[in-house]
Design an enzyme around this catalytic site. Structure first.
Site, PDB file in Angstrom:
ATOM      1  N   THR A  27       6.440   9.842   9.504  1.00 28.32           N
ATOM      2  CA  THR A  27       6.664   8.452   9.111  1.00 28.32           C
ATOM      3  C   THR A  27       7.788   7.800   9.917  1.00 28.32           C
ATOM      4  O   THR A  27       8.704   8.491  10.380  1.00 28.32           O
ATOM      5  CB  THR A  27       7.026   8.413   7.605  1.00 28.32           C
ATOM      6  OG1 THR A  27       7.537   7.136   7.261  1.00 28.32           O
ATOM      7  CG2 THR A  27       8.117   9.436   7.259  1.00 28.32           C
ATOM      8  N   ASP A  28       7.733   6.480  10.015  1.00 24.89           N
ATOM      9  CA  ASP A  28       8.826   5.756  10.686  1.00 24.89           C
ATOM     10  C   ASP A  28      10.113   5.777   9.864  1.00 24.89           C
ATOM     11  O   ASP A  28      11.189   5.449  10.371  1.00 24.89           O
ATOM     12  CB  ASP A  28       8.417   4.303  10.984  1.00 24.89           C
ATOM     13  CG  ASP A  28       8.014   3.495   9.760  1.00 24.89           C
ATOM     14  OD1 ASP A  28       8.008   4.047   8.631  1.00 24.89           O
ATOM     15  OD2 ASP A  28       7.695   2.293   9.922  1.00 24.89           O
ATOM     16  N   GLU A  29      10.004   6.170   8.574  1.00 25.83           N
ATOM     17  CA  GLU A  29      11.205   6.169   7.717  1.00 25.83           C
ATOM     18  C   GLU A  29      12.242   7.189   8.145  1.00 25.83           C
ATOM     19  O   GLU A  29      13.383   7.130   7.689  1.00 25.83           O
ATOM     20  CB  GLU A  29      10.817   6.441   6.264  1.00 25.83           C
ATOM     21  CG  GLU A  29       9.983   5.351   5.680  1.00 25.83           C
ATOM     22  CD  GLU A  29       9.876   5.452   4.176  1.00 25.83           C
ATOM     23  OE1 GLU A  29      10.683   6.167   3.556  1.00 25.83           O
ATOM     24  OE2 GLU A  29       8.970   4.810   3.630  1.00 25.83           O
ATOM     25  N   TYR A  49      12.854  11.353   0.046  1.00 27.34           N
ATOM     26  CA  TYR A  49      11.551  11.484   0.719  1.00 27.34           C
ATOM     27  C   TYR A  49      11.714  11.491   2.235  1.00 27.34           C
ATOM     28  O   TYR A  49      11.269  12.420   2.926  1.00 27.34           O
ATOM     29  CB  TYR A  49      10.611  10.334   0.303  1.00 27.34           C
ATOM     30  CG  TYR A  49       9.456  10.138   1.271  1.00 27.34           C
ATOM     31  CD1 TYR A  49       8.462  11.099   1.401  1.00 27.34           C
ATOM     32  CD2 TYR A  49       9.386   9.005   2.094  1.00 27.34           C
ATOM     33  CE1 TYR A  49       7.416  10.937   2.310  1.00 27.34           C
ATOM     34  CE2 TYR A  49       8.348   8.831   2.999  1.00 27.34           C
ATOM     35  CZ  TYR A  49       7.366   9.804   3.109  1.00 27.34           C
ATOM     36  OH  TYR A  49       6.355   9.645   4.014  1.00 27.34           O
ATOM     37  N   LYS A  55      11.008  14.427   5.167  1.00 29.79           N
ATOM     38  CA  LYS A  55      10.070  14.242   6.292  1.00 29.79           C
ATOM     39  C   LYS A  55      10.813  14.458   7.619  1.00 29.79           C
ATOM     40  O   LYS A  55      10.275  15.074   8.545  1.00 29.79           O
ATOM     41  CB  LYS A  55       9.433  12.843   6.262  1.00 29.79           C
ATOM     42  CG  LYS A  55       8.439  12.616   5.157  1.00 29.79           C
ATOM     43  CD  LYS A  55       7.227  13.543   5.220  1.00 29.79           C
ATOM     44  CE  LYS A  55       6.306  13.273   6.393  1.00 29.79           C
ATOM     45  NZ  LYS A  55       5.068  14.106   6.336  1.00 29.79           N
TER      46      LYS A  55
HETATM   47  P1  NAD Z   1      -0.634  10.840  -0.585  1.00 29.04           P
HETATM   48  O1  NAD Z   1       0.470  11.062  -1.550  1.00 29.04           O
HETATM   49  O2  NAD Z   1      -1.667   9.812  -0.883  1.00 29.04           O
HETATM   50  O3  NAD Z   1      -1.414  12.214  -0.342  1.00 29.04           O
HETATM   51  C1  NAD Z   1      -0.749  13.444  -0.197  1.00 29.04           C
HETATM   52  C2  NAD Z   1      -1.756  14.554  -0.467  1.00 29.04           C
HETATM   53  O4  NAD Z   1      -1.079  15.816  -0.255  1.00 29.04           O
HETATM   54  C3  NAD Z   1      -2.291  14.567  -1.910  1.00 29.04           C
HETATM   55  O5  NAD Z   1      -3.692  14.723  -1.905  1.00 29.04           O
HETATM   56  C4  NAD Z   1      -1.595  15.781  -2.532  1.00 29.04           C
HETATM   57  O6  NAD Z   1      -2.363  16.408  -3.542  1.00 29.04           O
HETATM   58  C5  NAD Z   1      -1.419  16.681  -1.321  1.00 29.04           C
HETATM   59  N1  NAD Z   1      -0.319  17.643  -1.507  1.00 29.04           N
HETATM   60  C6  NAD Z   1       0.920  17.389  -2.009  1.00 29.04           C
HETATM   61  N2  NAD Z   1       1.632  18.545  -2.066  1.00 29.04           N
HETATM   62  C7  NAD Z   1       0.828  19.522  -1.562  1.00 29.04           C
HETATM   63  C8  NAD Z   1       1.008  20.918  -1.348  1.00 29.04           C
HETATM   64  N3  NAD Z   1       2.152  21.521  -1.660  1.00 29.04           N
HETATM   65  N4  NAD Z   1      -0.014  21.610  -0.807  1.00 29.04           N
HETATM   66  C9  NAD Z   1      -1.185  20.996  -0.500  1.00 29.04           C
HETATM   67  N5  NAD Z   1      -1.416  19.681  -0.705  1.00 29.04           N
HETATM   68  C10 NAD Z   1      -0.414  18.949  -1.223  1.00 29.04           C
HETATM   69  O7  NAD Z   1       0.078  10.556   0.795  1.00 29.04           O
HETATM   70  P2  NAD Z   1      -0.403   9.662   2.038  1.00 29.04           P
HETATM   71  O8  NAD Z   1       0.089   8.282   1.861  1.00 29.04           O
HETATM   72  O9  NAD Z   1      -1.846   9.911   2.292  1.00 29.04           O
HETATM   73  O10 NAD Z   1       0.483  10.327   3.204  1.00 29.04           O
HETATM   74  C11 NAD Z   1      -0.051  11.400   3.974  1.00 29.04           C
HETATM   75  C12 NAD Z   1       0.943  11.763   5.061  1.00 29.04           C
HETATM   76  O11 NAD Z   1       1.196  10.647   5.892  1.00 29.04           O
HETATM   77  C13 NAD Z   1       2.315  12.201   4.529  1.00 29.04           C
HETATM   78  O12 NAD Z   1       2.770  13.262   5.334  1.00 29.04           O
HETATM   79  C14 NAD Z   1       3.188  10.968   4.701  1.00 29.04           C
HETATM   80  O13 NAD Z   1       4.538  11.333   4.873  1.00 29.04           O
HETATM   81  C15 NAD Z   1       2.594  10.390   5.971  1.00 29.04           C
HETATM   82  N6  NAD Z   1       2.733   8.932   6.149  1.00 29.04           N
HETATM   83  C16 NAD Z   1       2.349   8.074   5.161  1.00 29.04           C
HETATM   84  C17 NAD Z   1       2.420   6.699   5.381  1.00 29.04           C
HETATM   85  C18 NAD Z   1       1.957   5.702   4.341  1.00 29.04           C
HETATM   86  O14 NAD Z   1       2.109   4.503   4.530  1.00 29.04           O
HETATM   87  N7  NAD Z   1       1.347   6.126   3.230  1.00 29.04           N
HETATM   88  C19 NAD Z   1       2.907   6.217   6.617  1.00 29.04           C
HETATM   89  C20 NAD Z   1       3.318   7.129   7.596  1.00 29.04           C
HETATM   90  C21 NAD Z   1       3.208   8.482   7.353  1.00 29.04           C
HETATM   91  O1  DAU Z   2       6.897   3.453   6.429  1.00 24.59           O
HETATM   92  C1  DAU Z   2       6.019   4.492   6.096  1.00 24.59           C
HETATM   93  C2  DAU Z   2       6.170   4.829   4.622  1.00 24.59           C
HETATM   94  O2  DAU Z   2       5.556   3.767   3.908  1.00 24.59           O
HETATM   95  C3  DAU Z   2       5.530   6.172   4.257  1.00 24.59           C
HETATM   96  O3  DAU Z   2       6.242   7.200   4.883  1.00 24.59           O
HETATM   97  C4  DAU Z   2       5.553   6.395   2.735  1.00 24.59           C
HETATM   98  O4  DAU Z   2       4.838   7.584   2.415  1.00 24.59           O
HETATM   99  C5  DAU Z   2       4.866   5.213   2.084  1.00 24.59           C
HETATM  100  O5  DAU Z   2       4.921   5.339   0.659  1.00 24.59           O
HETATM  101  C6  DAU Z   2       5.545   3.905   2.508  1.00 24.59           C
HETATM  102  O6  DAU Z   2       6.911   3.859   1.989  1.00 24.59           O
HETATM  103  P1  DAU Z   2       7.516   2.509   1.361  1.00 24.59           P
HETATM  104  O7  DAU Z   2       8.612   2.882   0.461  1.00 24.59           O
HETATM  105  O8  DAU Z   2       7.758   1.492   2.419  1.00 24.59           O
HETATM  106  O9  DAU Z   2       6.185   2.029   0.547  1.00 24.59           O
HETATM  107  P2  DAU Z   2       5.969   1.437  -0.928  1.00 24.59           P
HETATM  108  O10 DAU Z   2       4.511   1.123  -1.032  1.00 24.59           O
HETATM  109  O11 DAU Z   2       6.565   2.284  -1.981  1.00 24.59           O
HETATM  110  O12 DAU Z   2       6.802   0.081  -0.888  1.00 24.59           O
HETATM  111  C7  DAU Z   2       6.583  -0.896   0.142  1.00 24.59           C
HETATM  112  C8  DAU Z   2       7.615  -2.010  -0.047  1.00 24.59           C
HETATM  113  O13 DAU Z   2       7.353  -2.712  -1.268  1.00 24.59           O
HETATM  114  C9  DAU Z   2       9.032  -1.497  -0.179  1.00 24.59           C
HETATM  115  O14 DAU Z   2       9.914  -2.441   0.432  1.00 24.59           O
HETATM  116  C10 DAU Z   2       9.289  -1.465  -1.697  1.00 24.59           C
HETATM  117  C11 DAU Z   2       8.469  -2.638  -2.176  1.00 24.59           C
HETATM  118  N1  DAU Z   2       7.886  -2.517  -3.532  1.00 24.59           N
HETATM  119  C12 DAU Z   2       7.226  -1.388  -3.861  1.00 24.59           C
HETATM  120  C13 DAU Z   2       6.617  -1.254  -5.091  1.00 24.59           C
HETATM  121  C14 DAU Z   2       5.872   0.007  -5.492  1.00 24.59           C
HETATM  122  C15 DAU Z   2       7.961  -3.605  -4.409  1.00 24.59           C
HETATM  123  O15 DAU Z   2       8.549  -4.651  -4.097  1.00 24.59           O
HETATM  124  N2  DAU Z   2       7.344  -3.490  -5.611  1.00 24.59           N
HETATM  125  C16 DAU Z   2       6.688  -2.370  -6.013  1.00 24.59           C
HETATM  126  O16 DAU Z   2       6.133  -2.330  -7.131  1.00 24.59           O
END
Ligand code: NAD
Ligand code: DAU
Length: 334
Positions: free
Chosen positions: A120-122, A147, A151
């Site tokens: 992630t970019d975080e 989190y 990562k």
């Molecule tokens: P998600 O929470 O929707 O899915 C995560 C999955 O991993 C789930 O199905 C969960 O059951 C599984 N999991 C959790 N712990 C586990 C374990 N110990 N063993 C096996 N499986 C396990 O997450 P996502 O949003 O699909 O993110 C997927 C990946 O992408 C993560 O590594 C996250 O850091 C990265 N990522 C997410 C975003 C975003 O915007 N969502 C952006 C950049 C990177």
């Molecule tokens: O940047 C990549 C990341 O993006 C991933 O690594 C994470 O897995 C993914 O969850 C996401 O993280 P954020 O914290 O940016 O996403 P989230 O959807 O939780 O929140 C997006 C923005 O919205 C953040 O500024 C917080 C705000 N927010 C979130 C929720 C859930 C609100 O204002 N209201 C809300 O109810």
């Protein structure tokens, strides 16, 4: 070729499996997923035996050894992924994101299997609002939350296994994904399903925080590009120039659902809330020739709103539990 997809029932992993089955019929898919609260069993149910599915934990050394020994490529999505949960209890984040990634790396090292690590970019921390500054592959790590720090730790483990043990791995750091099958705890699905449930969207703090949105299919297409053409040991940033502040996202969702654009609540801010993320994906575009397909965020968001409207049976069973968790910490402030 067999690919092992960790976390393949989660949001991005499941969309990766779908893209792979659609566009790469020559690839056999094994999914390993612990089926945590974040995994909906309905997400991949329609594929039946077209996928090998293993319910299991990436921190289980014997299981990882067996699965990695019979695959050609591991794409590692499995993680605890939600910042707000990591602020309540970080333990699962340390266990899965760090210990789990370590366990997988040891299996990859033993069997000489190719790995692509999803991050992630975080890991870079945040950027000031209202500047042109963007993250690049050279930006130093400076994570803010439990989190993002786990990562960052997992990325550093992968880099060390590349340097010290010569494993064949690539890494990518992507910005915020949106699209179908995202858990209703996350910002965009939470607000869409709130409006569909007759509840006002909840905006943290002033709503000025900026995220750099990318459609999940663009993320996964970039991942395949890196697998196909990336250089071993290298990191690539993935982004689609989708910067948008949170208030504008909420107002667009309200508008798309025919509601007044001021029909939202401001609630308590997230502790340590990162201000802004923005990705410079020049390296991926110039060296590997990748381009995003979803360049208009509003139309991608509109399609996502339609998807949640049409798939209530998929998200409804999870909605009440998520909202009661938020209700324990959230107070309406305006
Ligand atoms: P998600 O929470 O929707 O899915 C995560 C999955 O991993 C789930 O199905 C969960 O059951 C599984 N999991 C959790 N712990 C586990 C374990 N110990 N063993 C096996 N499986 C396990 O997450 P996502 O949003 O699909 O993110 C997927 C990946 O992408 C993560 O590594 C996250 O850091 C990265 N990522 C997410 C975003 C975003 O915007 N969502 C952006 C950049 C990177
Ligand atoms: O940047 C990549 C990341 O993006 C991933 O690594 C994470 O897995 C993914 O969850 C996401 O993280 P954020 O914290 O940016 O996403 P989230 O959807 O939780 O929140 C997006 C923005 O919205 C953040 O500024 C917080 C705000 N927010 C979130 C929720 C859930 C609100 O204002 N209201 C809300 O109810």
């Amino acid at each position: 070729m067999r690919v092992l997809v960790t976390g393949g029932v989660g949001f991005i992993g499941a969309n990766f499996v779908r893209l792979t089955l659609r566009e790469r019929p020559e690839v056999a898919v094994t999914v390993v997923d612990a089926m945590t609260y974040a995994a909906n069993p309905e997400t991949l149910a329609e594929f039946g035996d077209a996928i090998e599915f293993i319910k299991g934990d990436i921190a289980d050394p014997a299981l990882m050894d067996d699965l990695v020994s019979r695959t050609d490529l591991v794409v590692h999505f499995a993680a605890e992924s939600h910042n707000d949960n990591s602020l309540v209890d970080p333990s699962a984040f340390v266990q899965t994101n760090i210990v789990g990634t370590y366990t997988l790396l040891e299996a990859v090292r033993r069997h000489g299997v190719r790995l692509h690590h999803i991050s992630t970019d975080e890991v870079f921390g945040d950027l000031p609002l209202h500047t042109d500054e963007r993250f690049t592959e050279a930006t130093p790590y400076n994570p803010s939350s439990p989190y993002s720090s786990t990562k960052a730790g997992s990325d550093l483990l992968v880099r060390a296994w590349v340097r010290s043990f010569g494993i064949h791995a690539t890494l990518s750091n992507c910005s915020n994904n949106y699209g179908p099958y995202q858990h209703v705890e996350k910002f965009i699905p939470r607000q869409i399903t709130n409006v569909l449930s007759g509840v006002r969207p909840k905006l943290y703090g002033e709503g000025t925080n900026v995220r750099d949105w990318i459609h999940v299919d663009d993320h996964n297409d970039a991942v395949w590009t890196i697998i196909d053409r990336g250089t071993a040991g290298e990191t690539y940033l993935i982004g689609a120039d989708g910067e948008c502040d949170n208030t504008t996202v909420v107002q667009t969702i309200l508008e798309l659902l025919g509601q007044p654009t001021d029909a939202f609540d401001r609630v308590t801010d997230r502790p340590g809330h990162d201000l802004r993320y923005a990705i410079d994906s020049t390296r991926l575009r110039t060296e590997l020739g990748w381009q995003p397909r979803y360049v208009d965020f509003r139309s991608g968001l509109s399609a996502t709103v339609d998807w949640y409207r049409e798939h209530e049976a998929w998200w409804r069973p999870f909605k009440d539990a998520v909202e009661s968790t938020y209700a324990r910490t959230e107070t309406v402030i305006g």
